[in-house]
Motif scaffolding. Sequence first.
Motif, PDB file in Angstrom:
ATOM      1  N   TRP A  41     -21.368   5.448 -14.455  1.00 62.89           N
ATOM      2  CA  TRP A  41     -20.526   3.873 -13.499  1.00 62.89           C
ATOM      3  C   TRP A  41     -19.190   5.036 -13.408  1.00 62.89           C
ATOM      4  N   GLU A  42     -18.531   5.708 -13.419  1.00 61.59           N
ATOM      5  CA  GLU A  42     -16.587   6.032 -13.188  1.00 61.59           C
ATOM      6  C   GLU A  42     -17.458   6.187 -11.184  1.00 61.59           C
ATOM      7  N   GLY A  43     -18.343   7.474 -11.430  1.00 63.49           N
ATOM      8  CA  GLY A  43     -18.725   7.932 -10.163  1.00 63.49           C
ATOM      9  C   GLY A  43     -19.600   6.822  -8.902  1.00 63.49           C
ATOM     10  N   ALA A  44     -19.987   5.666  -9.666  1.00 65.30           N
ATOM     11  CA  ALA A  44     -20.393   4.506  -8.664  1.00 65.30           C
ATOM     12  C   ALA A  44     -20.036   3.608  -8.418  1.00 65.30           C
ATOM     13  N   ALA A  45     -18.549   3.113  -9.982  1.00 56.69           N
ATOM     14  CA  ALA A  45     -18.051   2.108  -9.318  1.00 56.69           C
ATOM     15  C   ALA A  45     -17.075   2.458  -8.364  1.00 56.69           C
ATOM     16  N   ARG A  46     -16.872   4.224  -8.597  1.00 55.28           N
ATOM     17  CA  ARG A  46     -15.782   4.653  -7.311  1.00 55.28           C
ATOM     18  C   ARG A  46     -16.268   4.148  -5.621  1.00 55.28           C
ATOM     19  N   VAL A  47     -17.216   4.688  -5.528  1.00 53.18           N
ATOM     20  CA  VAL A  47     -17.927   4.668  -4.470  1.00 53.18           C
ATOM     21  C   VAL A  47     -18.093   3.009  -3.824  1.00 53.18           C
ATOM     22  N   PHE A  48     -18.621   2.250  -4.865  1.00 53.79           N
ATOM     23  CA  PHE A  48     -19.190   0.627  -4.598  1.00 53.79           C
ATOM     24  C   PHE A  48     -17.707  -0.706  -4.359  1.00 53.79           C
ATOM     25  N   VAL A  49     -16.499   0.228  -5.090  1.00 54.02           N
ATOM     26  CA  VAL A  49     -14.898  -0.393  -4.683  1.00 54.02           C
ATOM     27  C   VAL A  49     -15.057  -0.330  -3.587  1.00 54.02           C
ATOM     28  N   GLN A  50     -15.059   1.368  -2.684  1.00 53.41           N
ATOM     29  CA  GLN A  50     -14.451   2.071  -1.932  1.00 53.41           C
ATOM     30  C   GLN A  50     -14.908   0.593  -0.017  1.00 53.41           C
ATOM     31  N   ARG A  51     -16.563   0.768  -0.729  1.00 51.65           N
ATOM     32  CA  ARG A  51     -17.681  -0.117   0.415  1.00 51.65           C
ATOM     33  C   ARG A  51     -16.673  -1.502   0.500  1.00 51.65           C
ATOM     34  N   LEU A  52     -16.039  -1.865  -0.588  1.00 51.33           N
ATOM     35  CA  LEU A  52     -15.489  -3.205  -0.816  1.00 51.33           C
ATOM     36  C   LEU A  52     -14.399  -3.308  -0.632  1.00 51.33           C
ATOM     37  N   ARG A  53     -13.812  -1.806  -0.313  1.00 49.74           N
ATOM     38  CA  ARG A  53     -12.211  -1.982   0.153  1.00 49.74           C
ATOM     39  C   ARG A  53     -12.247  -1.884   1.605  1.00 49.74           C
ATOM     40  N   GLN A  54     -13.768  -1.280   2.290  1.00 52.17           N
ATOM     41  CA  GLN A  54     -13.352  -1.146   3.516  1.00 52.17           C
ATOM     42  C   GLN A  54     -13.835  -2.511   4.515  1.00 52.17           C
ATOM     43  N   ASP A  55     -14.904  -3.916   3.755  1.00 49.77           N
ATOM     44  CA  ASP A  55     -15.076  -4.884   4.389  1.00 49.77           C
ATOM     45  C   ASP A  55     -13.676  -5.770   4.079  1.00 49.77           C
ATOM     46  N   LEU A  56     -13.119  -4.906   3.496  1.00 51.63           N
ATOM     47  CA  LEU A  56     -11.665  -6.158   3.030  1.00 51.63           C
ATOM     48  C   LEU A  56     -10.637  -5.922   4.043  1.00 51.63           C
ATOM     49  N   ARG A  57     -10.632  -4.436   4.434  1.00 55.57           N
ATOM     50  CA  ARG A  57     -10.167  -4.112   5.631  1.00 55.57           C
ATOM     51  C   ARG A  57     -10.539  -4.024   7.583  1.00 55.57           C
ATOM     52  N   GLN A  58     -11.927  -4.742   7.451  1.00 52.78           N
ATOM     53  CA  GLN A  58     -12.467  -5.461   8.650  1.00 52.78           C
ATOM     54  C   GLN A  58     -12.429  -7.152   8.583  1.00 52.78           C
TER      55      GLN A  58
END
Length: 275
Positions: free
Chosen positions: A171-188
């Motif tokens: 969970w911790e590793g997978a969630a971190r990457v998934f959240v990074q993707r959401l933050r990238q969407d947030l910036r776009q």
Amino acid sequence: MSVPQPDLQSGSFGARLRGWRNLRRLSQLDLSLSANVSQRHLSWLETGRSQPSRSMVIQLAEALEVPLRERNQLLGAAGFAEIYQQRGLDETHMRAVNDALRRILDQQMPYPGLVVDRAWNLVMTNPSTDALLRAAGGDRLTSKALAPDGKINLALMTLHPEGLRPLIENWEGAARVFVQRLRQDLRQTGDAQLRQRLEDLISMAGELPELELEQAPLLPMLTLDLKLGPEALKLFSVISTFGTPQDVTMDELRIESFFPADDSSDRLLRDLFAG
């Protein structure tokens, strides 16, 4: 924590242009060089001393990597008609796109493949994805808690405590990457409603401890480790988008293809599909 966000959906063209430039963290000089426009002219556009041509709006939007939906809004603020259409996949003009997406997902068999929109709502799946979701929770994953508006949302399904989250062993590793993707969407995006939705999803992940990379050897890709009863399923994914979309719908679609990370996961996926 909410990300500071200028209002990109109201006001003059100059105010919106300045908002997008600030969102991209570019100086006027940076943008003028990227868009091949003089810094003085860019300054006059932002203050309203000059009015842009339609080609200039598009030129600046491309340099700022503004999504097509928001490019239409920039064009409208400058006094021009929208040029990027938004058509449903079931419309006649989108039949070729719909067929192409279906062929891509069919070719992905027996491995899972799916299509999501920019809000992470599921648009299309293949039978292997459906089989995997049934094995991971079935009706529970389409409950009102996980699909309050009737739409199945991949991000909500992944991060919600009642969704896939309890089954994700890494969970911790997978969630971190998934959240990074959401933050990238947030910036776009410049859509205030979508930004709030993405912020809510990010906060759902909670605090994630620092990843200690020395504890395990690094793999060339991140795996998603799912516990399906007595079985362990290790997956990694590849994301694809349309290269040069000229339609808002196409611009916002993403194809995610999942592959087994080891032989036992390959056998499990084939058994799920066969079953």
